[in-house]
Design a protein around this motif. Structure first.
Motif, PDB file in Angstrom:
ATOM      1  N   GLU A 152      46.780  44.891  44.421  1.00  0.00           N
ATOM      2  CA  GLU A 152      45.594  44.984  45.259  1.00  0.00           C
ATOM      3  C   GLU A 152      44.692  46.088  44.729  1.00  0.00           C
ATOM      4  OE1 GLU A 152      46.056  44.706  49.584  1.00  0.00           O
ATOM      5  OE2 GLU A 152      44.958  46.614  49.723  1.00  0.00           O
ATOM      6  N   SER A 183      44.197  35.858  44.873  1.00  0.00           N
ATOM      7  CA  SER A 183      44.503  35.238  46.167  1.00  0.00           C
ATOM      8  C   SER A 183      43.383  35.443  47.172  1.00  0.00           C
ATOM      9  CB  SER A 183      45.830  35.777  46.722  1.00  0.00           C
ATOM     10  OG  SER A 183      45.807  37.186  46.818  1.00  0.00           O
ATOM     11  N   SER A 184      42.644  36.575  47.076  1.00  0.00           N
ATOM     12  CA  SER A 184      41.515  36.778  47.985  1.00  0.00           C
ATOM     13  C   SER A 184      40.591  37.868  47.450  1.00  0.00           C
ATOM     14  CB  SER A 184      41.999  37.155  49.388  1.00  0.00           C
ATOM     15  OG  SER A 184      42.626  38.417  49.385  1.00  0.00           O
ATOM     16  N   ALA A 186      37.392  40.159  49.223  1.00  0.00           N
ATOM     17  CA  ALA A 186      36.677  40.398  50.475  1.00  0.00           C
ATOM     18  C   ALA A 186      35.824  41.652  50.370  1.00  0.00           C
ATOM     19  CB  ALA A 186      37.666  40.541  51.629  1.00  0.00           C
ATOM     20  N   GLU A 191      29.864  36.514  50.411  1.00  0.00           N
ATOM     21  CA  GLU A 191      30.708  35.462  49.842  1.00  0.00           C
ATOM     22  C   GLU A 191      30.761  35.593  48.332  1.00  0.00           C
ATOM     23  OE1 GLU A 191      30.150  31.443  51.090  1.00  0.00           O
ATOM     24  OE2 GLU A 191      29.314  32.023  53.036  1.00  0.00           O
ATOM     25  N   LYS A 216      42.868  40.951  46.026  1.00  0.00           N
ATOM     26  CA  LYS A 216      44.311  40.768  46.003  1.00  0.00           C
ATOM     27  C   LYS A 216      44.644  39.736  44.936  1.00  0.00           C
ATOM     28  CE  LYS A 216      44.998  42.053  50.830  1.00  0.00           C
ATOM     29  NZ  LYS A 216      45.582  41.685  52.147  1.00  0.00           N
ATOM     30  N   TYR A 217      45.675  40.011  44.158  1.00  0.00           N
ATOM     31  CA  TYR A 217      45.987  39.151  43.020  1.00  0.00           C
ATOM     32  C   TYR A 217      47.497  39.083  42.812  1.00  0.00           C
ATOM     33  CZ  TYR A 217      46.197  43.755  40.806  1.00  0.00           C
ATOM     34  OH  TYR A 217      46.504  45.067  40.501  1.00  0.00           O
TER      35      TYR A 217
END
Length: 218
Positions: A152, A183-184, A186, A191, A216-217
């Protein structure tokens, strides 16, 4: 001369790295300035690239405008925070500042403090620079992050409001995932879009520089 005095004051707060200890990465920070000045962030571009060996390349370019009726000499700094346990970790390497096409040597200071019962070490990196009245400069900060324990990356925009406005007229963020799986991503209400080559981007106007960009990966 003012630049030297500012960093001498920082140095008084510095703690010796003889208290070497284990730690955990918290975040790396966005650009700050030491004193309140009429400087506008006309554009900010952040390029993040995931490399091999759990390393991450970060390059941030700023177009800074002097909106005052005088030349402005200022000290520009950014920070990296980590939780301290027994020994501090080395999370950053190959740091480089540029103003225009010229490399500028940076100074480093370290402070330790407690927040919500946790011991934190903050590393400051900074340079001095002048913007002539009515003019702008292009500043670039590049570095490699390494040894991040969690999958992260937190990039903090929680900066002290010393700029003319605590915002960027244009903020562009580009992310190259390399061989990682993202994975995300933010950051506030903004966007991120995926390109056909698997990279990600965000481009927005009048962005308030607060909060944290979290990637996050796996």
């Amino acid at each position: 001369m003012k630049k030297v005095i500012v960093f001498l004051l920082f140095s008084v707060l510095c703690f010796s790295e003889n208290t070497i200890a284990e730690s955990k990465f918290i975040n790396v920070g966005n650009l700050k300035i030491v004193r309140e000045e009429n400087i506008k962030i006309a554009k900010e571009i952040i390029d993040i690239k995931f490399l091999k060996d759990n390393k991450i390349s970060v390059k941030t370019r700023y177009i800074l405008e002097n909106t005052d009726n005088r030349d402005i000499k200022e000290t520009y700094i950014f920070s990296l925070d980590q939780y301290l346990e027994k020994t501090p970790n080395k999370y950053i390497e190959k740091i480089k500042y540029k103003i225009g096409e010229n490399d500028v040597p940076n100074l480093r200071a370290v402070i330790n403090f407690e927040e919500d019962g946790s011991k934190i070490q903050r590393e400051w990196f900074g340079i001095g620079g002048k913007i002539h009245t009515g003019k702008s400069i292009v500043m670039q900060i590049s570095y490699i992050l390494k040894n991040i324990e969690e999958n992260e990356l937190n990039y903090s925009f929680n900066i002290k409001n010393n700029f003319l406005e605590n915002k960027a007229d244009v903020l562009e963020i580009n992310i190259d995932k390399g061989d990682k799986n993202i994975s995300s991503i933010a950051y506030g209400v903004y966007e991120f879009y995926e390109n056909s080559d698997g990279t990600y981007y965000m481009n927005a106007k009048d962005v308030l520089l607060d909060g944290i960009l979290t990637i996050k990966y796996e």
